[in-house]
Design an enzyme around this catalytic site. Structure first.
Site, short mmCIF file in Angstrom:
data_model
loop_
_atom_site.label_atom_id
_atom_site.label_comp_id
_atom_site.label_asym_id
_atom_site.label_seq_id
_atom_site.Cartn_x
_atom_site.Cartn_y
_atom_site.Cartn_z
N CYS A 65 0.84 -1.21 0.00
CA CYS A 65 0.00 0.00 0.00
C CYS A 65 0.87 1.26 0.00
CB CYS A 65 -0.92 -0.01 1.22
SG CYS A 65 -2.07 1.37 1.25
N CYS A 69 0.52 4.59 7.01
CA CYS A 69 -0.09 4.44 8.34
C CYS A 69 0.86 3.68 9.27
CB CYS A 69 -1.42 3.70 8.21
SG CYS A 69 -2.48 4.42 6.93
N CYS A 72 0.40 -0.14 10.30
CA CYS A 72 -0.09 -1.13 9.34
C CYS A 72 0.98 -2.03 8.74
CB CYS A 72 -0.84 -0.42 8.23
SG CYS A 72 -1.70 -1.59 7.14
N CYS A 109 -16.62 -9.04 5.63
CA CYS A 109 -15.98 -7.76 5.34
C CYS A 109 -14.71 -8.00 4.51
CB CYS A 109 -15.64 -7.07 6.65
SG CYS A 109 -14.79 -5.51 6.40
N CYS A 140 -19.61 -5.77 3.75
CA CYS A 140 -18.85 -4.57 4.09
C CYS A 140 -17.55 -4.62 3.30
CB CYS A 140 -18.55 -4.56 5.59
SG CYS A 140 -17.63 -3.10 6.14
N CYS A 200 -19.40 2.58 8.34
CA CYS A 200 -18.68 1.85 9.37
C CYS A 200 -17.40 2.65 9.63
CB CYS A 200 -18.34 0.44 8.90
SG CYS A 200 -17.32 -0.49 10.07
N ARG A 272 -18.04 -2.44 17.61
CA ARG A 272 -17.36 -3.70 17.28
C ARG A 272 -16.02 -3.84 18.00
NH1 ARG A 272 -20.67 -5.53 13.07
NH2 ARG A 272 -21.77 -3.81 12.05
N1 SAM Z 1 -6.74 0.64 3.27
C1 SAM Z 1 -8.01 0.83 3.84
C2 SAM Z 1 -8.03 1.89 4.90
O1 SAM Z 1 -7.00 2.21 5.47
O2 SAM Z 1 -9.12 2.40 5.16
C3 SAM Z 1 -8.61 -0.44 4.40
C4 SAM Z 1 -7.78 -1.44 5.15
S1 SAM Z 1 -7.12 -0.88 6.71
C5 SAM Z 1 -6.11 -2.25 7.12
C6 SAM Z 1 -8.52 -0.95 7.81
C7 SAM Z 1 -8.31 -0.55 9.25
O3 SAM Z 1 -7.60 -1.57 9.94
C8 SAM Z 1 -7.51 0.69 9.55
O4 SAM Z 1 -8.26 1.86 9.39
C9 SAM Z 1 -7.12 0.47 10.99
O5 SAM Z 1 -8.09 1.02 11.85
C10 SAM Z 1 -7.11 -1.04 11.15
N2 SAM Z 1 -5.76 -1.56 11.39
C11 SAM Z 1 -4.78 -1.70 10.48
N3 SAM Z 1 -3.66 -2.19 11.05
C12 SAM Z 1 -3.94 -2.37 12.37
C13 SAM Z 1 -3.19 -2.85 13.48
N4 SAM Z 1 -1.92 -3.23 13.36
N5 SAM Z 1 -3.78 -2.90 14.68
C14 SAM Z 1 -5.07 -2.52 14.81
N6 SAM Z 1 -5.82 -2.04 13.80
C15 SAM Z 1 -5.27 -1.98 12.59
C1 DTB Z 2 -11.43 -2.32 11.18
O1 DTB Z 2 -11.65 -1.26 11.79
N1 DTB Z 2 -10.71 -3.33 11.66
C2 DTB Z 2 -10.59 -4.38 10.69
C3 DTB Z 2 -11.58 -3.91 9.59
N2 DTB Z 2 -11.90 -2.60 9.99
C4 DTB Z 2 -11.17 -3.97 8.17
C5 DTB Z 2 -9.18 -4.59 10.24
C6 DTB Z 2 -8.24 -4.88 11.37
C7 DTB Z 2 -6.88 -5.11 10.81
C8 DTB Z 2 -5.93 -5.59 11.85
C9 DTB Z 2 -4.55 -5.76 11.35
C10 DTB Z 2 -4.33 -6.76 10.28
O2 DTB Z 2 -5.00 -7.81 10.20
O3 DTB Z 2 -3.45 -6.51 9.46
FE1 SF4 Z 3 -2.89 1.21 3.40
FE2 SF4 Z 3 -2.78 -0.02 5.75
FE3 SF4 Z 3 -3.10 2.62 5.68
FE4 SF4 Z 3 -5.11 1.01 4.87
S1 SF4 Z 3 -4.26 1.16 6.94
S2 SF4 Z 3 -4.34 2.86 3.85
S3 SF4 Z 3 -3.92 -0.68 3.99
S4 SF4 Z 3 -1.29 1.48 4.96
#
Ligand code: SAM
Ligand code: DTB
Ligand code: SF4
Length: 325
Positions: A65, A69, A72, A109, A140, A200, A272
């Site tokens: 990506c 973030c 992530c 989702c 979702c 959401c 959630r």
């Molecule tokens: N790329 C899209 C976005 O950022 O909206 C969708 C996927 S992103 C992985 C969805 C959500 O997962 C993020 O907004 C964040 O709240 C959560 N998330 C990602 N990495 C995480 C982590 N290591 N621990 C907890 N929540 C995480």
């Molecule tokens: C959200 O708020 N939590 C979910 C869903 N929306 C997509 C994702 C959590 C991701 C946790 C880290 C991972 O699996 O990489």
């Molecule tokens: Fe990309 Fe992860 Fe950020 Fe979603 S949370 S925009 S997948 S870097």
């Protein structure tokens, strides 16, 4: 046009926000038992207190990506060792959704590691949404930022919810993410709302933010007009190779308090209990349900991180007398 951002709401209607950060901070500061009592009172007015929805996640496009973030595993800016995968074929997604339904999930989702979907991507994802919806599951997706017309296309495909989190308080946002802003997030949320898709939207706690920042995030969510129908509260899953890998542990009761504050300020929303359950004890999760959480991610994987196995959740539901929603 709906007025989804708090700024826009106050500009157009001149009304005060429903929740000031200081008021949410005062909730956070209540004695734990008083806070949970208030959360239960609210919860029971709007929901069956013993029913919890089970939702299964699938990463339909993993890693690489462009966004940075700090939490992530999927950001190309961090070296997390995650293997990249291109968009999954439709059949694979349908098979995963069927398996989720057969194991008792009622919601599916699909998440993609994009800044936002391209035209061809969205065509493919729309087919996935229609197929999953056709299995009788609530749908979702979370695909990043949307362009004009894309939300309508997803609505047409039968999408129920679009997930797009505010993630953290405005004052902390820039310390965690630099490649997009909260204003960008509101822009997409407004498109989703205008297309008639349920919103959401939630965030992550345990990233080293202050209590005030947690309260500001909850207030920001609750002040959306209307508030999101679905509010995922994620606990940071620290991922090796990300800037937040070594962040100090959050007091678990503070996580429970965040759930309770979300429940009290957004009484009719699904709250959630999202990422981070693998690292939680059963007792801590029980407190989250008591605080008003009424949905979990179900199945042994979140998007890339571990989640408790279905069998562990079955046992937990049975020990707590919880039923599936
Ligand atoms: N790329 C899209 C976005 O950022 O909206 C969708 C996927 S992103 C992985 C969805 C959500 O997962 C993020 O907004 C964040 O709240 C959560 N998330 C990602 N990495 C995480 C982590 N290591 N621990 C907890 N929540 C995480
Ligand atoms: C959200 O708020 N939590 C979910 C869903 N929306 C997509 C994702 C959590 C991701 C946790 C880290 C991972 O699996 O990489
Ligand atoms: Fe990309 Fe992860 Fe950020 Fe979603 S949370 S925009 S997948 S870097």
């Amino acid at each position: 046009m709906s007025a989804i951002s708090p700024e826009k709401a106050s500009n157009t209607t001149q009304t005060a926000p429903k929740w000031r950060t200081a008021e949410v901070e005062a909730l956070f500061a209540l004695p734990f038992n008083d806070l949970l009592y208030r959360a239960q009172e609210t919860h029971r007015k709007h929901f069956d207190a013993n029913a919890v929805q089970r939702s299964t996640l699938l990463s339909i496009k993993t890693g690489g990506c462009s966004e940075d973030c700090g939490y992530c595993s999927q950001s190309a800016h961090h070296d997390t060792g995650l293997e990249r995968e291109s968009l999954l074929p439709l059949e694979e997604v349908v098979a995963a959704a069927k398996a989720a339904r057969d194991s008792g999930a009622t919601r599916f989702c699909m998440g993609a590691a994009w800044r936002g979907p391209k035209k061809q991507d969205l065509e493919q994802v729309s087919k996935m949404v229609s197929a999953v919806k056709g299995l009788g599951l609530e749908t979702c997706v979370t695909l990043g930022m949307l362009q004009e017309g894309q939300a309508e296309q997803l609505k047409e495909a039968g999408l129920d919810y679009y997930n797009h989190n505010l993630d953290t308080a405005p004052e902390f946002y820039g310390q965690v993410i630099s490649t997009h802003s909260q204003a960008d997030r509101f822009d997409t949320l407004e498109k989703v709302r205008d297309a008639g898709i349920h919103v959401c939207c939630g965030g992550i706690v345990g990233m080293g933010e202050s209590r005030r920042a947690r309260a500001a995030l909850v207030a920001e969510l609750a002040n959306m007009s209307p508030p999101p129908e679905s509010v995922p509260i994620n606990h940071l899953v620290p991922i090796p190779g990300t800037p937040l890998e070594h962040v100090a542990d959050l007091d678990p009761f503070e996580f429970v308090r965040t759930i309770a504050c979300a429940r009290i300020t957004m009484p009719a929303s699904m709250v959630r209990l999202s990422a981070g359950r693998e690292q939680m004890s059963d007792e801590l999760q029980a407190l989250c349900f008591l605080a008003g959480a009424n949905s979990i991610f179900y199945g042994d994987k979140l998007l890339t991180a571990e989640n408790p196995e279905a069998g562990r959740d079955e046992v937990l539901f049975s020990r707590l007398g919880l039923k599936a929603m």
